[in-house]
Design a protein around this motif. Structure first.
Motif, PDB file in Angstrom:
ATOM      1  N   LYS A 128       0.860  -1.194   0.000  1.00 45.62           N
ATOM      2  CA  LYS A 128       0.000   0.000   0.000  1.00 45.62           C
ATOM      3  C   LYS A 128       0.890   1.236   0.000  1.00 45.62           C
ATOM      4  O   LYS A 128       1.678   1.411  -0.921  1.00 45.62           O
ATOM      5  CB  LYS A 128      -0.974  -0.018   1.171  1.00 45.62           C
ATOM      6  CG  LYS A 128      -2.013  -1.128   1.087  1.00 45.62           C
ATOM      7  CD  LYS A 128      -3.030  -0.987   2.190  1.00 45.62           C
ATOM      8  CE  LYS A 128      -4.089  -2.048   2.096  1.00 45.62           C
ATOM      9  NZ  LYS A 128      -5.090  -1.919   3.150  1.00 45.62           N
ATOM     10  N   THR A 129       0.812   2.098   1.006  1.00 48.05           N
ATOM     11  CA  THR A 129       1.683   3.278   1.029  1.00 48.05           C
ATOM     12  C   THR A 129       2.788   3.127   2.071  1.00 48.05           C
ATOM     13  O   THR A 129       3.461   4.106   2.383  1.00 48.05           O
ATOM     14  CB  THR A 129       0.862   4.551   1.336  1.00 48.05           C
ATOM     15  OG1 THR A 129       0.197   4.382   2.585  1.00 48.05           O
ATOM     16  CG2 THR A 129      -0.149   4.816   0.243  1.00 48.05           C
ATOM     17  N   ALA A 172     -14.463   6.991  -4.707  1.00 45.27           N
ATOM     18  CA  ALA A 172     -13.796   6.475  -5.888  1.00 45.27           C
ATOM     19  C   ALA A 172     -14.798   5.876  -6.869  1.00 45.27           C
ATOM     20  O   ALA A 172     -14.720   6.102  -8.077  1.00 45.27           O
ATOM     21  CB  ALA A 172     -12.769   5.434  -5.487  1.00 45.27           C
ATOM     22  N   ARG A 225      -1.666  -3.671  -5.054  1.00 43.74           N
ATOM     23  CA  ARG A 225      -2.970  -3.023  -4.868  1.00 43.74           C
ATOM     24  C   ARG A 225      -2.819  -1.728  -4.076  1.00 43.74           C
ATOM     25  O   ARG A 225      -2.185  -1.696  -3.035  1.00 43.74           O
ATOM     26  CB  ARG A 225      -3.930  -3.966  -4.137  1.00 43.74           C
ATOM     27  CG  ARG A 225      -4.275  -5.195  -4.953  1.00 43.74           C
ATOM     28  CD  ARG A 225      -5.165  -6.111  -4.178  1.00 43.74           C
ATOM     29  NE  ARG A 225      -4.449  -6.653  -3.020  1.00 43.74           N
ATOM     30  CZ  ARG A 225      -5.026  -7.386  -2.078  1.00 43.74           C
ATOM     31  NH1 ARG A 225      -6.310  -7.661  -2.131  1.00 43.74           N
ATOM     32  NH2 ARG A 225      -4.317  -7.846  -1.068  1.00 43.74           N
ATOM     33  N   GLU A 226      -3.382  -0.672  -4.617  1.00 41.13           N
ATOM     34  CA  GLU A 226      -3.370   0.640  -3.979  1.00 41.13           C
ATOM     35  C   GLU A 226      -4.801   1.136  -3.876  1.00 41.13           C
ATOM     36  O   GLU A 226      -5.687   0.655  -4.580  1.00 41.13           O
ATOM     37  CB  GLU A 226      -2.548   1.642  -4.803  1.00 41.13           C
ATOM     38  CG  GLU A 226      -1.083   1.285  -4.953  1.00 41.13           C
ATOM     39  CD  GLU A 226      -0.244   1.704  -3.759  1.00 41.13           C
ATOM     40  OE1 GLU A 226      -0.714   2.562  -2.981  1.00 41.13           O
ATOM     41  OE2 GLU A 226       0.863   1.177  -3.610  1.00 41.13           O
ATOM     42  N   VAL A 227      -5.025   2.135  -3.043  1.00 43.33           N
ATOM     43  CA  VAL A 227      -6.353   2.723  -2.902  1.00 43.33           C
ATOM     44  C   VAL A 227      -6.649   3.546  -4.143  1.00 43.33           C
ATOM     45  O   VAL A 227      -5.816   4.343  -4.597  1.00 43.33           O
ATOM     46  CB  VAL A 227      -6.427   3.611  -1.638  1.00 43.33           C
ATOM     47  CG1 VAL A 227      -7.761   4.303  -1.542  1.00 43.33           C
ATOM     48  CG2 VAL A 227      -6.179   2.780  -0.404  1.00 43.33           C
ATOM     49  N   GLU A 228      -7.841   3.349  -4.713  1.00 41.60           N
ATOM     50  CA  GLU A 228      -8.243   4.113  -5.887  1.00 41.60           C
ATOM     51  C   GLU A 228      -8.620   5.529  -5.470  1.00 41.60           C
ATOM     52  O   GLU A 228      -9.257   5.740  -4.453  1.00 41.60           O
ATOM     53  CB  GLU A 228      -9.443   3.412  -6.537  1.00 41.60           C
ATOM     54  CG  GLU A 228      -9.838   3.981  -7.869  1.00 41.60           C
ATOM     55  CD  GLU A 228     -10.951   3.193  -8.537  1.00 41.60           C
ATOM     56  OE1 GLU A 228     -11.644   3.768  -9.400  1.00 41.60           O
ATOM     57  OE2 GLU A 228     -11.135   2.007  -8.198  1.00 41.60           O
ATOM     58  N   ARG A 229      -8.217   6.499  -6.264  1.00 34.76           N
ATOM     59  CA  ARG A 229      -8.440   7.890  -5.893  1.00 34.76           C
ATOM     60  C   ARG A 229      -9.905   8.288  -6.031  1.00 34.76           C
ATOM     61  O   ARG A 229     -10.645   7.738  -6.833  1.00 34.76           O
ATOM     62  CB  ARG A 229      -7.562   8.823  -6.703  1.00 34.76           C
ATOM     63  CG  ARG A 229      -8.041   9.075  -8.122  1.00 34.76           C
ATOM     64  CD  ARG A 229      -7.149  10.120  -8.799  1.00 34.76           C
ATOM     65  NE  ARG A 229      -7.798  10.652  -9.983  1.00 34.76           N
ATOM     66  CZ  ARG A 229      -8.621  11.709  -9.978  1.00 34.76           C
ATOM     67  NH1 ARG A 229      -8.898  12.330  -8.850  1.00 34.76           N
ATOM     68  NH2 ARG A 229      -9.164  12.137 -11.098  1.00 34.76           N
ATOM     69  N   LYS A 230     -10.310   9.278  -5.253  1.00 39.99           N
ATOM     70  CA  LYS A 230     -11.660   9.833  -5.337  1.00 39.99           C
ATOM     71  C   LYS A 230     -11.731  10.722  -6.567  1.00 39.99           C
ATOM     72  O   LYS A 230     -10.814  11.498  -6.822  1.00 39.99           O
ATOM     73  CB  LYS A 230     -11.964  10.651  -4.078  1.00 39.99           C
ATOM     74  CG  LYS A 230     -13.344  11.265  -4.082  1.00 39.99           C
ATOM     75  CD  LYS A 230     -13.432  12.351  -3.030  1.00 39.99           C
ATOM     76  CE  LYS A 230     -14.741  13.098  -3.126  1.00 39.99           C
ATOM     77  NZ  LYS A 230     -14.947  13.784  -4.385  1.00 39.99           N
TER      78      LYS A 230
END
Length: 158
Positions: free
Chosen positions: A41-42, A149, A137-142
């Motif tokens: 992730k980050t 998102a 896998r990363e968080v999809e941006r809003k």
């Protein structure tokens, strides 16, 4: 026919040879460090493996003090238990970014990569378990004009 009970002798199977794929691990040389970087992730983790007796320190704190959830401790210990290296090395990790779950995944990735530096014979074992693959896998941006998102604002016809 004889009415006396027969004596039962205990039959044990022959001693099983060491499990296939198991590598004999010797402790690392005194004073030598094996370093690797892992990401999830980050979170980014830098791990140093040194000769020791199995202690794990994260950001200069013992693992029990740093990781509040037991599942995160289990996750980052997986490569050490799989290879049997937990008894011969100490782990010193510096980790930053993300939450505890992402940090645990980053440390697991870094430990696996450092173990490959320590002993090249461990690579097939760790690769088969999937510990050397970076979880991309990363968080999809809003998106603008949306609630999230993927989520949309409620539609009103009138």
């Amino acid at each position: 026919m004889n009415d006396t009970p027969e004596t039962v002798t205990e039959v044990r199977p022959p001693a099983a040879p060491e499990a296939p794929g198991r590598v004999q691990l010797l402790p690392p040389p005194e004073g030598k460090k094996f370093q690797a970087t892992g990401r999830r992730k980050t979170s980014v983790a830098r791990v140093y493996l040194v000769r020791g007796k199995g202690d794990i320190f994260i950001n200069k704190q013992p693992i029990d003090q740093y990781m509040s959830r037991e599942i995160n401790s289990i996750v980052l210990r997986q490569p050490l238990e799989l290879t049997g290296a937990g008894a011969v090395v100490d782990v010193h990790a510096n980790v930053a970014g993300g939450g505890l779950t992402g940090q645990a995944g980053a440390i697991r990735h870094a430990i696996s990569r450092a173990l490959c530096e320590f002993n090249k014979d461990l690579r097939p074992i760790l690769k088969k378990a999937g510990f050397l693959t970076r979880d991309a896998r990363e968080v999809e941006r809003k998106k603008s004009g949306q609630a999230g998102a993927r989520k949309r604002f409620q539609f009103s016809k009138r």
